[in-house]
Write an enzyme that holds these catalytic residues in place. Structure first.
Site, PDB file in Angstrom:
ATOM      1  N   HIS A 207      -2.012  -6.199   6.958  1.00  0.00           N
ATOM      2  CA  HIS A 207      -2.949  -6.816   8.275  1.00  0.00           C
ATOM      3  C   HIS A 207      -4.152  -6.843   8.163  1.00  0.00           C
ATOM      4  O   HIS A 207      -4.985  -7.533   8.167  1.00  0.00           O
ATOM      5  CB  HIS A 207      -2.379  -6.183   9.524  1.00  0.00           C
ATOM      6  CG  HIS A 207      -2.847  -6.670  10.897  1.00  0.00           C
ATOM      7  ND1 HIS A 207      -2.213  -7.646  11.561  1.00  0.00           N
ATOM      8  CD2 HIS A 207      -4.058  -6.351  10.981  1.00  0.00           C
ATOM      9  CE1 HIS A 207      -2.976  -7.598  12.661  1.00  0.00           C
ATOM     10  NE2 HIS A 207      -4.432  -6.816  12.280  1.00  0.00           N
ATOM     11  N   GLU A 208      -4.633  -5.454   7.850  1.00  0.00           N
ATOM     12  CA  GLU A 208      -6.308  -5.198   7.584  1.00  0.00           C
ATOM     13  C   GLU A 208      -6.681  -6.012   6.483  1.00  0.00           C
ATOM     14  O   GLU A 208      -7.768  -6.521   6.501  1.00  0.00           O
ATOM     15  CB  GLU A 208      -6.387  -3.806   7.779  1.00  0.00           C
ATOM     16  CG  GLU A 208      -6.222  -3.239   8.838  1.00  0.00           C
ATOM     17  CD  GLU A 208      -7.008  -3.584   9.976  1.00  0.00           C
ATOM     18  OE1 GLU A 208      -8.102  -4.296   9.969  1.00  0.00           O
ATOM     19  OE2 GLU A 208      -6.529  -3.599  11.299  1.00  0.00           O
TER      20      GLU A 208
ATOM     21  N   HIS B  30      -7.570  -9.469   6.981  1.00  0.00           N
ATOM     22  CA  HIS B  30      -8.862  -9.780   7.711  1.00  0.00           C
ATOM     23  C   HIS B  30      -9.980  -9.699   6.696  1.00  0.00           C
ATOM     24  O   HIS B  30     -10.768 -10.509   6.720  1.00  0.00           O
ATOM     25  CB  HIS B  30      -9.112  -8.695   8.526  1.00  0.00           C
ATOM     26  CG  HIS B  30      -8.186  -8.803   9.843  1.00  0.00           C
ATOM     27  ND1 HIS B  30      -8.314  -9.970  10.650  1.00  0.00           N
ATOM     28  CD2 HIS B  30      -7.561  -7.686  10.730  1.00  0.00           C
ATOM     29  CE1 HIS B  30      -7.370  -9.530  11.616  1.00  0.00           C
ATOM     30  NE2 HIS B  30      -7.275  -8.148  11.589  1.00  0.00           N
TER      31      HIS B  30
END
Length: 235
Positions: free
Chosen positions: A25-26, A29
């Site tokens: 998820h990170e 980004h």
């Protein structure tokens, strides 16, 4: 000692599923920001698939740890995991279109989680093809890993779409608001996590019948889980 060893497969499966969901998820980004022109995460060593670079002491260690141990001690199994990682740094000034770029970078995290949930669903097919060949215990661990991977990614992706800064949904909403409302809205960011923790963990214990997590799991996540299974050809 024997009881702990009985929990060990559940523990490892839950940890691996949660760590993968949070880490990717990170990373999504960071890669989205890099693609849009901002290399801040790369320069700071945060553009990485190494989970240790994304560890937040509260969100990655304390909260998941309490949930994990609480479920193992009370239920003897893991049914729900939740956590968050240290946010990937993004310099909006480096993006060609800061407002649109902020929305795209924010959306990349939940999009990654939904993609991972689908991939986990697809992995059920080769795993089930081994039924009768692989040991029963290994099959059970594999199936449980797929279930928890779908669940962890759905929970993380949907949770982050809540329209509360600093969650991804809050940043998406900020990109849609009129410019005059953006700064007042983003001032909620310093209190955002406290608002979420209060609503999710404390308020249900202070009010009778108010359980937003239970409602979301039963009505939103459960339907998302069913949708993933159907979309991945699992009935």
């Amino acid at each position: 000692m024997t009881e702990f060893l009985g929990w060990l497969p559940e523990l490892l499966v839950a940890v691996v599923a949660s760590v993968l969901a949070i880490t990717l998820h990170e990373a999504a980004h960071g890669y989205a920001a890099l693609w849009l022109g901002d290399d801040t995460a790369k320069r700071m060593g945060r553009l990485s698939l190494n989970p240790l670079r994304h560890v937040d002491r509260v969100g990655t260690v304390l909260v998941p740890g309490v949930l994990l141990l609480g479920q193992l001690l009370t239920l003897g199994r893991v049914e729900f995991m939740f956590g968050w990682a240290k946010p990937v740094p993004v310099d909006l000034r480096a993006l060609a279109n800061p407002r649109t770029g902020m929305m795209l970078v924010a959306a990349a995290g939940p999009a990654m989680n939904f993609a991972l949930a689908m991939i986990a669903g697809l992995l059920a097919h080769p795993l089930l093809a081994l039924e009768g060949i692989a040991p029963r215990e290994a099959m059970q661990v594999g199936i449980h890993f797929i279930q928890l991977s779908i669940l962890a990614n759905l929970v993380l992706g949907l949770f982050n779409l809540l329209p509360i800064p600093p969650l991804d949904g809050g940043r998406i909403v900020a990109g849609l608001l009129p410019r005059a409302l953006v700064l007042p809205y983003m001032r909620l960011e310093r209190w955002g996590i406290l608002i979420v923790l209060f609503g999710v963990f404390l308020l249900p214990r202070l009010t009778d019948g108010f359980d937003p997590v239970g409602w979301a799991l039963r009505n939103v996540v459960a339907r998302g889980f069913e949708l993933v299974l159907r979309a991945s050809g699992n009935g």
